[in-house]
Design a protein around this motif. Structure first.
Motif, short mmCIF file in Angstrom:
data_model
loop_
_atom_site.label_atom_id
_atom_site.label_comp_id
_atom_site.label_asym_id
_atom_site.label_seq_id
_atom_site.Cartn_x
_atom_site.Cartn_y
_atom_site.Cartn_z
N ASP A 45 -17.99 76.63 32.84
CA ASP A 45 -17.71 75.79 31.66
C ASP A 45 -18.81 74.76 31.44
O ASP A 45 -19.14 74.42 30.29
CB ASP A 45 -16.36 75.09 31.82
CG ASP A 45 -15.18 76.02 31.55
OD1 ASP A 45 -15.43 77.15 31.09
OD2 ASP A 45 -14.03 75.63 31.80
N TRP A 78 -21.68 76.25 29.61
CA TRP A 78 -21.42 76.34 28.17
C TRP A 78 -21.59 74.99 27.49
O TRP A 78 -22.05 74.91 26.34
CB TRP A 78 -20.02 76.90 27.91
CG TRP A 78 -19.89 78.35 28.24
CD1 TRP A 78 -19.08 78.91 29.17
CD2 TRP A 78 -20.61 79.45 27.63
NE1 TRP A 78 -19.25 80.27 29.20
CE2 TRP A 78 -20.17 80.63 28.27
CE3 TRP A 78 -21.56 79.53 26.64
CZ2 TRP A 78 -20.67 81.88 27.93
CZ3 TRP A 78 -22.07 80.79 26.29
CH2 TRP A 78 -21.62 81.94 26.93
N SER A 124 -13.85 85.10 19.59
CA SER A 124 -15.17 84.57 19.27
C SER A 124 -15.75 83.84 20.47
O SER A 124 -15.03 83.47 21.40
CB SER A 124 -15.10 83.62 18.06
OG SER A 124 -14.30 82.49 18.35
N GLN A 125 -17.06 83.64 20.42
CA GLN A 125 -17.75 82.95 21.52
C GLN A 125 -19.05 82.33 21.00
O GLN A 125 -19.86 83.01 20.36
CB GLN A 125 -18.09 83.96 22.63
CG GLN A 125 -18.81 83.35 23.81
CD GLN A 125 -19.23 84.40 24.83
OE1 GLN A 125 -19.92 85.36 24.51
NE2 GLN A 125 -18.80 84.23 26.07
N TRP A 134 -22.78 81.36 21.26
CA TRP A 134 -23.85 82.02 22.00
C TRP A 134 -25.13 81.24 21.73
O TRP A 134 -25.84 81.49 20.74
CB TRP A 134 -23.96 83.48 21.54
CG TRP A 134 -24.76 84.36 22.44
CD1 TRP A 134 -25.94 84.99 22.14
CD2 TRP A 134 -24.46 84.70 23.80
NE1 TRP A 134 -26.39 85.71 23.22
CE2 TRP A 134 -25.49 85.56 24.26
CE3 TRP A 134 -23.42 84.37 24.68
CZ2 TRP A 134 -25.52 86.08 25.56
CZ3 TRP A 134 -23.44 84.90 25.96
CH2 TRP A 134 -24.48 85.74 26.39
N SER A 156 -20.40 87.35 28.74
CA SER A 156 -20.52 87.60 27.30
C SER A 156 -19.25 88.18 26.71
O SER A 156 -18.48 88.87 27.39
CB SER A 156 -21.68 88.55 27.02
OG SER A 156 -21.39 89.82 27.56
N ILE A 157 -19.04 87.93 25.42
CA ILE A 157 -17.90 88.53 24.75
C ILE A 157 -18.11 90.02 24.57
O ILE A 157 -17.13 90.78 24.42
CB ILE A 157 -17.63 87.82 23.39
CG1 ILE A 157 -16.18 88.08 22.95
CG2 ILE A 157 -18.65 88.23 22.34
CD1 ILE A 157 -15.69 87.17 21.86
N LYS A 172 -16.31 91.34 27.40
CA LYS A 172 -14.87 91.23 27.19
C LYS A 172 -14.35 92.36 26.31
O LYS A 172 -13.26 92.90 26.53
CB LYS A 172 -14.52 89.86 26.60
CG LYS A 172 -14.74 88.69 27.57
CD LYS A 172 -14.42 87.36 26.91
CE LYS A 172 -14.49 86.22 27.92
NZ LYS A 172 -15.85 86.06 28.48
#
Length: 273
Positions: free
Chosen positions: A96, A99, A210-211, A213, A258-259, A262
């Motif tokens: 975290d 990010w 969503s993510q 990036w 990464s999404i 996922k």
């Protein structure tokens, strides 16, 4: 994530504990410790160059203030400091917090690219009441840029469409992605990108998640979709190879941060039985 976004024009009092997410170019400055890399305090980050660098408050992490700091290209680090790419820090630092560093990197990228007005060419200034750059001469406002992009897991007969992009340095395959064009809905972008890159039509498009990036300023919006026709025909400037893969026969795929991963994990869970 224990991060709370915020904005204030004036710096915090010097006695308030704060973190300084300092970037030299696209690399984050970290302090090397026996326990692994850590984010410097704000005073440590500001001391990395002779002249006061640009800094921008953007929220709190576990109650500690967070500042993005833009170091000059010629900044030299003392003993115990290093500059690393954000991707290098996954697995070495709390995910975290990496990010949060990505947010800081986006603000630094914005600052570097909007120091001068795109309309009249004069120097810009930080706005006092909102997160924006303002041109004192003509009044043009520029807010931090976010570039929306779609990413999609396309399924046909319990197989997933994966492709190896010409931009990938590593030899892995991933789901298709692309940037949204002006005037385009996200769903229209899914249809266009898939058709342009591999010549396949899609249907039953559904939102997945969503993510952010921060490489440098994207927002990935993920979808699932179903095959609706066509044969794979790759666009050679974008795609080196593409194919349909079963859950039991996947090639090398992206890491879990990464999404894209996922989406692939969702496919394996849904169609791997």
């Amino acid at each position: 994530m224990n991060f709370v976004s915020g904005f204030q024009a004036d710096p915090m009092p010097s006695e308030t504990p704060c973190l300084g997410f300092a970037f030299k170019g696209v690399k984050l400055v970290i302090r090397r410790t026996a326990g692994g890399p850590r984010i410097p305090s704000l005073p440590e980050a500001l001391a990395l160059c002779a002249e006061p660098p640009w800094r921008h408050y953007f929220g709190t992490w576990n109650g500690t203030g967070c500042y993005a700091v833009c170091l000059p290209d010629d900044a030299a680090f003392g003993e115990g400091f290093d500059a690393r790419g954000l991707r290098e820090l996954f697995g070495q630092m709390e995910e975290d917090l990496v990010w949060v560093a990505g947010r800081a990197g986006q603000f630094v990228h914005w600052h570097r690219n909007h120091r001068f007005c795109g309309r009249c060419g004069n120097p810009t200034a930080d706005h006092r009441s909102e997160r924006a750059k303002i041109c004192p001469t003509c009044g043009l406002l520029n807010h931090p840029r976010v570039s929306p992009a779609i990413i999609v897991a396309l399924v046909r007969d319990r197989q997933l469409l994966l492709a190896h992009s010409t931009r990938f340095q590593a030899k892995f395959y991933s789901v298709l992605a692309g940037f949204v064009e002006p005037g385009e809905t996200l769903e229209e972008c899914v249809q266009r990108e898939v058709f342009e890159e591999v010549g396949v039509r899609v249907g039953n498009i559904r939102y997945f998640g969503s993510q952010p990036w921060p490489f440098p300023d994207s927002l990935m919006v993920a979808f699932t979709a179903e095959y609706a026709g066509g044969e794979i025909r790759v666009e050679p400037l974008e795609i080196a190879d593409a194919g349909w893969f079963s859950a039991a026969g996947l090639p090398a795929i992206p890491p879990r941060i990464s999404i894209a991963r996922k989406l692939i994990d969702w496919f394996v869970t849904s169609y791997g039985g």
